[in-house]
Design an enzyme around this catalytic site. Structure first.
Site, PDB file in Angstrom:
ATOM      1  CE1 TYR A   1     -72.993 -38.890 -36.934  1.00 15.31           C
ATOM      2  CE2 TYR A   1     -72.782 -36.981 -38.382  1.00 15.31           C
ATOM      3  CZ  TYR A   1     -72.473 -38.296 -38.074  1.00 15.31           C
ATOM      4  OH  TYR A   1     -71.650 -39.010 -38.907  1.00 15.31           O
TER       5      TYR A   1
ATOM      6  CG  ASP B   1     -70.630 -30.275 -34.277  1.00 12.79           C
ATOM      7  OD1 ASP B   1     -70.395 -29.595 -35.304  1.00 12.79           O
ATOM      8  OD2 ASP B   1     -70.749 -31.513 -34.295  1.00 12.79           O
TER       9      ASP B   1
ATOM     10  CE  LYS C   1     -72.875 -31.601 -42.828  1.00  8.47           C
ATOM     11  NZ  LYS C   1     -73.104 -32.105 -41.494  1.00  8.47           N
TER      12      LYS C   1
HETATM   13  C1  LIG Z   1     -72.318 -33.199 -40.771  1.00  5.63           C
HETATM   14  C2  LIG Z   1     -71.997 -33.017 -39.345  1.00  5.63           C
HETATM   15  C3  LIG Z   1     -70.850 -33.581 -38.768  1.00  5.63           C
HETATM   16  C4  LIG Z   1     -69.957 -34.522 -39.506  1.00  5.63           C
HETATM   17  O1  LIG Z   1     -69.339 -33.947 -40.615  1.00  5.63           O
HETATM   18  P1  LIG Z   1     -68.804 -34.891 -41.793  1.00  5.63           P
HETATM   19  O2  LIG Z   1     -68.114 -33.947 -42.714  1.00  5.63           O
HETATM   20  O3  LIG Z   1     -70.005 -35.573 -42.369  1.00  5.63           O
HETATM   21  O4  LIG Z   1     -67.865 -35.878 -41.175  1.00  5.63           O
HETATM   22  C5  LIG Z   1     -70.558 -33.264 -37.464  1.00  5.63           C
HETATM   23  N1  LIG Z   1     -71.349 -32.462 -36.742  1.00  5.63           N
HETATM   24  C6  LIG Z   1     -72.459 -31.909 -37.257  1.00  5.63           C
HETATM   25  C7  LIG Z   1     -73.293 -31.002 -36.413  1.00  5.63           C
HETATM   26  C8  LIG Z   1     -72.829 -32.185 -38.568  1.00  5.63           C
HETATM   27  O5  LIG Z   1     -73.967 -31.666 -39.055  1.00  5.63           O
END
Ligand SMILES: *Cc1c(COP(=O)(O)O)cnc(C)c1O
Length: 437
Positions: free
Chosen positions: A146, A241, A274
């Site tokens: 994601y 990511d 995060k």
């Molecule tokens: C949480 C998450 C996102 C999205 O971040 P948001 O602040 O919720 O938009 C993207 N990539 C990864 C791997 C994530 O865990």
């Protein structure tokens, strides 16, 4: 109705009248597991209290950011100080540079970065930058990873091998996902075939090194080595990511772990979120200077944000990152997390339940499967009914884990050995019930 859910029920009903599904992010609605979401009134350390005053040991940590636990005194102090100086200026501030310098120092692959407000925004901007910098359109992503809810990334694999993705959401035109190639995680042969066919058109490959959005699945070293090699050979950018894993699994992110295994391993771009905001809306993307200098106002790739680098959020992020650099921070956190995972595995074994688990730093995952899955298809073989019973059994005993089997869990520095023991004891009781039913 159990009296202890009364106020949650009332608030949920009230919320549903004015907010779709009663929540501002779908997973909070408990749709996968059923039942009523807990409305949280306050949090402290490792605990959450809902609107009934019930206390929970929190293993969600706001889905990752709360690595110090809630309301760490040094972070609260920094935030309050920042608030008194003003909420937002829409002009540069010193703290933005200080935060950028910290990140650049801790993650050697990042030479420059830009701050934004959410992981979605950071991922979306990194994709635009990769396309702008390479002059190509195609993006490679992996099933089960994601990267936020930008249109081009809301895709799943089509039928057949190496086909371009189909939108996973209504409202995403097929033209927007037509250039996103969706491949199976950890499948070297498919990856090679995809690059052989499309390599010269690929702008970037985006991946989670530890996929926390299929609970907890590690990319194999061999797979990541091939990802890096193929991107380099074909002139595509490797985009890691690390929104979830950055400053969560190790001080240098998951990439620091892979760099130990793979000589010269470094991404071209990294996406963060995060933990770097410590619970405030803050995220970032960064990487090689030559690529980052393609961004406006220096270069032709447009990217902007009214609240980007917000002074309160940067104060929170800086104070959080400062704590993570205390001696032995990650070692202690990793040991505690490992103790939880080992304790849960032992408790499941006592009941002869299929169970597998893994952890890194303050992030963990477990599956009601005999072996750790390597990709999305394997994760989806999990027994959802059994997971839902486990979830509710734990919740009733004051243990708050993610309400979906494809989400990772998080331990914070505020979780004590007693919290971990209490959690294992609760799990032992629930496992016994699962087995007997
Ligand atoms: C949480 C998450 C996102 C999205 O971040 P948001 O602040 O919720 O938009 C993207 N990539 C990864 C791997 C994530 O865990």
């Amino acid at each position: 109705m159990k009296p202890s859910t009364d106020r949650n029920e009332t608030l949920f009903e009230q919320a549903r009248r004015v907010i779709p599904g009663g929540v501002n992010s779908p997973v909070r609605a408990f749709k996968a597991v059923g039942g009523t979401p807990r409305f949280i009134r306050r949090a402290h350390g490792a605990y959450l209290w809902d609107e009934n005053g019930d206390r929970f040991i929190d293993y969600i940590g706001s889905w990752g950011p709360m690595i110090l636990g809630h309301n760490h005194p040094a972070v609260v102090e920094a935030v309050l100080e920042a608030v008194r100086e003003g909420f937002s200026f829409g002009a540069p501030t010193e703290r933005e540079t200080l935060l950028a310098e910290q990140i650049v120092r801790l993650m050697p692959a990042i030479e420059m970065l830009r701050l934004v407000s959410s992981g979605t925004e950071a991922g979306m901007s990194a994709i635009r930058l990769a396309r702008g910098a390479t002059g190509r359109n195609k993006i490679v992503k992996f099933e089960g990873c994601y990267h936020g809810h930008a249109d081009a990334l809301l895709v799943k694999a089509g039928s057949g091998l190496a086909t371009f993705g189909h939108p996973t959401s209504a409202g995403v035109p097929p033209e927007v996902t037509r250039d996103t190639l969706v491949l199976a995680y950890n499948d070297v042969a498919q990856l090679e075939a995809a690059f052989a066919e499309h390599g010269s058109q690929v702008a970037g490959l985006i991946i989670e090194l530890i996929a926390g959005n299929m609970n907890f699945v590690r990319a194999t070293t061999a797979f990541m080595r091939r990802c890096r090699e193929l991107c380099s050979q074909h002139g595509a950018l490797l985009i890691l990511d690390e929104v979830m894993t950055g400053f969560r699994v190790a001080l240098g992110g998951a990439q620091s772990l892979y760099a130990r295994e793979i000589a010269g391993f470094a991404p071209d771009l990294t996406v963060l979120g995060k933990v770097i905001g410590g619970g405030m809306p803050l995220a970032a993307f960064g990487g090689r200077r030559a690529v980052m200098e393609q961004l406006a106002p220096l270069g032709p790739v447009y990217q902007a944000g009214t609240l980007s680098g917000n002074p309160v959020a940067t104060a929170c992020g800086l104070a959080t990152l400062r704590q993570l650099q205390q001696p032995r921070f990650f070692e202690t956190l990793a040991n505690r997390t490992r103790a939880l995972v080992d304790g849960l595995a032992a408790a499941a074994r006592e009941q002869s339940l299929p169970f597998s688990a893994d952890s890194e730093g303050g992030m963990f995952g477990f599956f009601l499967l005999p072996e750790l899955p390597r990709n999305y298809a394997a994760v989806m073989k999990s027994d959802a009914t059994r997971f839902n019973r486990l979830f509710h059994g734990l919740l009733e005993r004051g243990i708050y884990i993610a309400p979906a089997l494809y989400e990772a869990g998080f331990v914070s520095a505020a979780h004590s050995a007693q919290d971990i023991e209490a959690t294992i004891a609760a799990a032992r009781a629930v496992f016994a019930e699962l087995r007997n039913k």
